[in-house]
Design a protein around this motif. Structure first.
Motif, PDB file in Angstrom:
ATOM      1  N   HIS A 107       0.826  -1.212   0.000  1.00 46.79           N
ATOM      2  CA  HIS A 107       0.000   0.000   0.000  1.00 46.79           C
ATOM      3  C   HIS A 107       0.858   1.260   0.000  1.00 46.79           C
ATOM      4  N   LEU A 108       1.918   1.263   0.809  1.00 45.34           N
ATOM      5  CA  LEU A 108       2.800   2.432   0.866  1.00 45.34           C
ATOM      6  C   LEU A 108       3.512   2.641  -0.468  1.00 45.34           C
ATOM      7  N   ALA A 109       3.915   1.556  -1.109  1.00 40.54           N
ATOM      8  CA  ALA A 109       4.586   1.678  -2.409  1.00 40.54           C
ATOM      9  C   ALA A 109       3.648   2.274  -3.459  1.00 40.54           C
ATOM     10  N   THR A 120       0.952   4.206  -2.889  1.00 42.54           N
ATOM     11  CA  THR A 120       0.680   5.620  -2.573  1.00 42.54           C
ATOM     12  C   THR A 120       1.878   6.500  -2.896  1.00 42.54           C
ATOM     13  N   THR A 121       3.083   5.916  -2.827  1.00 43.77           N
ATOM     14  CA  THR A 121       4.276   6.667  -3.247  1.00 43.77           C
ATOM     15  C   THR A 121       4.243   6.909  -4.748  1.00 43.77           C
ATOM     16  N   LEU A 122       3.899   5.893  -5.517  1.00 47.70           N
ATOM     17  CA  LEU A 122       3.762   6.058  -6.972  1.00 47.70           C
ATOM     18  C   LEU A 122       2.706   7.109  -7.306  1.00 47.70           C
ATOM     19  N   GLN A 123       1.693   7.200  -6.470  1.00 44.43           N
ATOM     20  CA  GLN A 123       0.595   8.139  -6.698  1.00 44.43           C
ATOM     21  C   GLN A 123       1.074   9.590  -6.678  1.00 44.43           C
ATOM     22  N   ARG A 124       2.208   9.857  -6.020  1.00 48.63           N
ATOM     23  CA  ARG A 124       2.711  11.226  -5.902  1.00 48.63           C
ATOM     24  C   ARG A 124       3.565  11.657  -7.094  1.00 48.63           C
ATOM     25  N   TYR A 125       3.947  10.702  -7.943  1.00 44.89           N
ATOM     26  CA  TYR A 125       4.813  11.038  -9.076  1.00 44.89           C
ATOM     27  C   TYR A 125       4.039  11.800 -10.147  1.00 44.89           C
ATOM     28  N   ASP A 126       4.773  12.637 -10.869  1.00 45.20           N
ATOM     29  CA  ASP A 126       4.188  13.397 -11.967  1.00 45.20           C
ATOM     30  C   ASP A 126       3.761  12.467 -13.098  1.00 45.20           C
ATOM     31  N   THR A 142      -7.506  -0.179  -4.929  1.00 43.01           N
ATOM     32  CA  THR A 142      -8.163   1.096  -5.254  1.00 43.01           C
ATOM     33  C   THR A 142      -7.143   2.190  -5.544  1.00 43.01           C
ATOM     34  N   THR A 143      -6.003   2.167  -4.840  1.00 45.05           N
ATOM     35  CA  THR A 143      -4.949   3.155  -5.128  1.00 45.05           C
ATOM     36  C   THR A 143      -4.391   2.930  -6.525  1.00 45.05           C
ATOM     37  N   ALA A 144      -4.163   1.665  -6.902  1.00 44.46           N
ATOM     38  CA  ALA A 144      -3.652   1.354  -8.238  1.00 44.46           C
ATOM     39  C   ALA A 144      -4.619   1.844  -9.313  1.00 44.46           C
ATOM     40  N   ALA A 145      -5.923   1.617  -9.100  1.00 41.14           N
ATOM     41  CA  ALA A 145      -6.924   2.067 -10.075  1.00 41.14           C
ATOM     42  C   ALA A 145      -6.943   3.591 -10.184  1.00 41.14           C
ATOM     43  N   TYR A 175     -17.157   2.138  -3.888  1.00 43.82           N
ATOM     44  CA  TYR A 175     -16.050   3.099  -3.925  1.00 43.82           C
ATOM     45  C   TYR A 175     -15.616   3.384  -5.360  1.00 43.82           C
ATOM     46  N   MET A 176     -15.389   2.349  -6.151  1.00 48.14           N
ATOM     47  CA  MET A 176     -14.939   2.543  -7.531  1.00 48.14           C
ATOM     48  C   MET A 176     -16.003   3.266  -8.357  1.00 48.14           C
ATOM     49  N   LEU A 177     -17.252   2.983  -8.095  1.00 47.69           N
ATOM     50  CA  LEU A 177     -18.332   3.688  -8.777  1.00 47.69           C
ATOM     51  C   LEU A 177     -18.298   5.177  -8.429  1.00 47.69           C
ATOM     52  N   ALA A 178     -18.050   5.483  -7.145  1.00 49.35           N
ATOM     53  CA  ALA A 178     -17.969   6.879  -6.703  1.00 49.35           C
ATOM     54  C   ALA A 178     -16.781   7.596  -7.340  1.00 49.35           C
ATOM     55  N   VAL A 179     -15.661   6.874  -7.483  1.00 47.57           N
ATOM     56  CA  VAL A 179     -14.465   7.450  -8.121  1.00 47.57           C
ATOM     57  C   VAL A 179     -14.766   7.833  -9.564  1.00 47.57           C
TER      58      VAL A 179
END
Length: 824
Positions: free
Chosen positions: A489-491, A493-499, A528-531, A561-565
């Motif tokens: 999960h931490l990995a 969320t870290t990818l999520q911060r990249y440009d 969900t973070t990956a999606a 959740y995915m529907l809301a996203v």
């Protein structure tokens, strides 16, 4: 001053032989709030008479001249006459204001060697005060000109600058590109442009011509500045010069000779050739209070009970200015003498000063081998992370500390996490190749690759989450796909911060495998973070289609959740919305069965503020487990200015393995999770060390039975948020310092409360936030002009999420004791 334009060999100013030119001269500098109102301006004017004579002309060419310039009858006055009795110059004569010895130096003549209208050499007496020499340089620079249109480079008081001449019948205009001037001046600014300051400088000099004579010179230089995210904070520093010819009369005869050096020696052998470029100097403050005296008047405002007041931050900012001129010994003395109640705030200020002396003092004071001063060590480290303009020395110090021993493992982890933040800031400032940065990169990536303990892996991942090194992406993908739950999960969320430019097709292949569980089962938080990363980074048609097709096949709350996203992407018109609409044209995807899934999970994005040049957005997403227990809540606030953005804050609360409390069945892939709850925060683009509420079932039961209800602090302290300093060499010879500062007193804490009887949990996050803006202009020999406006920051509520009758809100409002709001 005669304009011999009709002589083809004359290209600039040419003085007549045996004449004394009598002129009047004035220069002024003032600061206004950018509205051009004279009553709002503060500044001063220096005026004098000026005598100019031609001492020597090269017998081989009229365009080679040596002239003497002498200032007489100098006067100093306030530029705003409306200030009356408030004027600091009221009742004081020039010797009192400037000092007698400085006035005498100012009225000593200088020599100017002109060739083809351009300055060849500037001659003055040695050992004169630099500030006085600069004033004479500013006057002498007005004599440099050309009569033909064109663009060239000139060296004058402002440095080596690009100038453009526009010649007309009755005037010549010189436009100086101040941003092109090569001159050494100190200064720094915040690395993130959202918190930065935009400045624009212009310089126009007009030579008025009448009957082939230059009869007047008018110069005006303006430095306009404004804060990027709060554009009501703005101002102009304006410098003007005016030189007018009054009369000419008989003067001394030319000195004969072919070599200018011999002529100068004959005039006065004491003359020395000096650069025409303005020279740097530091004003000495005689009789000013010591650092200890400043601290005694400041410390009462930094008592813990006063930190929610605007006066606390104003005092914090003012004291930082004093610290920046203090020596290591002075700083260390007040650190050692301070009480434990105020010491954390003093550590904030000393660290925020960001000088070599302040860093040496705080490192000497703190003992990282002891666990008795953990609070002070943490305050120091977070102040380092929020540093506005960190240097290599600070990063090197943290690396050195990391290699030593620690009394607290939490502090060891924080050192590495903050080192990552410094690496990113230095790289943003073109410092990626600095030795300390290269060493820190190797430490982060090497440590992550070789880590054997779960705690070390998490530490290096958090550091990488701050550093955002492109070369770390392969390691992140490895841990995201193969790592156990929290690490995976931490990995992600870290990818999520990249440009977006770093989220390549190869990266998205791995993320798609994670979301669709092609190789192994993953927790909902990871999937969900990956999606979300896929959908936020130029998703392809098939990527969107496959994600939408999965809705209905997922666990209940993940479906919702995915529907809301997806609905949030469409409603907020995010970049992926066009692709999502294309995919939704397929009936197999866009149907009632898929879009009618029930549940409590949600995702919502909205605007806090929206303007033509900027926007502030918030997003809140909440993911529940199938049993209805909170799995993750994630609140983000972003600030956008043009193409720049700032992740102002993120507060994530996670919980897992709590189904045993209510005898519920865990979701797929989460059957063997340990009981855990904690909070993670990002503040102003810096990932902080997460805090744990409990870890393990026994710890949970212990906390439930003994919990006092007190929240756990994530970050607390005084933050130097905006820090812009610019030293300006004005073409008049005066110096201006433009300092813009913003500070924040912040306390973010959180808690989770459980009730076995009612089978419920409560999550509380407390965030107290106050801002201070402070501007200072220092000109001449230390006079300080300040403009402040005090205004009340009204509280406002913004709906973040609404699901049926339930509403969650984020409240931005000062607490009652902070009725003074902010200083502007």
């Amino acid at each position: 001053m005669e304009n011999q334009n009709w002589k083809s060999h004359t290209t600039g100013l040419s003085l007549n032989n045996d004449r004394l030119y009598k002129l009047t001269y004035s220069t002024e500098v003032f600061l206004d709030r950018g509205k051009g109102k004279q009553e709002d301006s503060v500044g001063y004017r220096i005026s004098s008479n000026v005598d100019v004579i031609l001492l020597w002309r090269n017998p081989d060419g009229d365009d080679d001249q040596l002239i003497q310039i002498t200032m007489k009858d100098v006067n100093v006055e306030n530029v705003n006459e409306q200030r009356g009795e408030k004027s600091i110059f009221k009742g004081k004569n020039p010797p009192k204001i400037i000092r007698k010895e400085n006035l005498e130096a100012l009225q000593r003549p200088v020599l100017l060697h002109l060739v083809h209208g351009k300055v060849k050499e500037f001659y003055s007496y040695p050992n004169e005060p630099v500030a006085i020499e600069n004033l004479k340089r500013g006057l002498a620079s007005l004599f440099q000109m050309q009569l033909s249109s064109g663009t060239t480079n000139e060296v004058d008081i402002s440095g080596d600058c690009k100038v453009t001449y526009q010649a007309h019948q009755d005037k010549v205009t010189k436009i100086k590109a101040l941003d092109s001037c090569k001159i050494e001046r100190s200064g720094f600014t915040t690395s993130n442009q959202v918190l930065g300051v935009t400045s624009k400088a212009t310089s126009v000099t007009t030579y008025k011509i009448e009957d082939s004579f230059v009869i007047a010179v008018f110069a005006e230089e303006t430095h306009a500045f404004r804060m990027n995210f709060l554009q009501t904070i703005a101002g102009n520093i304006v410098s003007k010069q005016k030189l007018e010819l009054k009369t000419t009369e008989a003067g001394p005869r030319l000195i004969p000779g072919k070599q200018v050096a011999a002529v100068i020696k004959a005039v006065d052998s004491e003359y020395r050739a000096l650069p025409i470029v303005g020279q740097n100097f530091q004003s000495e403050c005689k009789g000013c209070p010591s650092l200890a005296e400043h601290w005694q008047s400041t410390r009462k405002h930094l008592q813990p009970d006063n930190l929610s007041k605007a006066e606390a931050v104003r005092s914090f900012l003012a004291f930082i200015q004093h610290l920046r001129t203090a020596r290591r010994e002075e700083i260390l003395q007040i650190l050692k003498a301070e009480s434990k109640e105020v010491l954390p705030q003093l550590v904030d200020a000393v660290t925020s000063a960001q000088t070599s002396d302040s860093l040496d003092a705080i490192l000497d004071f703190l003992d990282f081998k002891s666990d008795s001063s953990v609070i002070l060590q943490e305050r120091f480290l977070y102040a380092c992370g929020f540093a506005s303009h960190p240097d290599e020395e600070l990063l090197r110090a943290l690396i050195s500390k990391f290699k030593g021993s620690f009394g607290s493992n939490d502090i060891r982890e924080t050192v590495m996490i903050i080192a990552g933040a410094l690496v990113r800031k230095l790289c943003q400032n073109e410092g990626c190749k600095l030795k300390a940065v290269v060493e820190a990169k190797k430490l982060i990536l090497g440590g992550l690759e070789r880590a054997e303990k779960k705690e070390d892996t998490m530490m290096y991942l958090l550091s990488l989450k701050n550093a955002l090194l492109p070369e770390g992406i392969p390691l992140l993908l490895k841990y995201a796909e193969a790592g156990e739950g929290p690490i995976s999960h931490l990995a992600t969320t870290t990818l999520q911060r990249y440009d977006v430019r770093f989220i390549t097709d190869e990266v998205k292949k791995t993320l798609n495998r994670i979301y669709h569980q092609n190789r192994k089962v993953h927790e909902k938080t990871v999937r969900t973070t990956a999606a979300t990363i896929i959908l936020n980074n130029n998703p392809s048609y098939m990527e969107v289609k496959n994600i939408l097709l999965s809705i209905g096949e997922l666990p209940k709350e993940m479906n919702k959740y995915m529907l809301a996203v997806v609905q949030d992407i469409l409603r907020f018109e995010m970049p992926a919305s066009k692709m999502v609409r294309r995919v939704l044209k397929e009936m197999v995807i866009h149907n009632y069965d898929r879009f009618s899934k029930s549940g409590s999970s949600s995702a919502y994005t909205g605007y806090i503020e929206r303007a033509p040049h900027s926007a502030s957005t918030y997003s809140l997403d909440i993911l529940y487990s199938g049993s209805g227990i909170l799995r993750r809540s994630n609140l983000n606030i972003f600030q956008y200015i043009g193409k720049a953005n700032l992740h102002s804050s993120q507060v994530v609360i996670e919980a897992q393995g709590l189904e045993a409390l209510i005898a519920a069945t865990p979701d797929e892939g989460e059957e063997n999770l340990d009981s855990y709850a904690g909070m993670s925060a990002i503040l102003f683009d810096v990932q902080l060390r997460p805090v744990t509420f409990f870890n393990g079932y026994s710890d949970l039961m212990s906390k439930m039975l003994s919990a006092s209800g007190d929240p756990v602090s994530v970050v607390k302290g005084l933050i130097l948020l905006i820090d812009h300093s610019q030293e300006l060499q004005l073409q008049s010879g005066l110096k201006a310092n433009m300092d813009v500062q913003g500070g924040l007193a912040i306390d973010i804490s959180g808690a989770m409360e459980f009730s076995l009887w009612y089978r419920e949990s409560k999550t509380r996050v407390k965030n107290r936030q106050f801002e201070t803006k402070y501007e200072r202009l220092s000109t001449g020999r230390g006079y300080v002009s300040r403009r402040r406006k005090e205004s009340l920051v009204a509280g406002s509520e913004f709906p973040l999420h609404q699901e049926n009758s339930d509403m969650c809100k984020v409240v931005f409002a000062p607490e009652p004791e902070s009725s003074s709001g902010g200083w502007f």
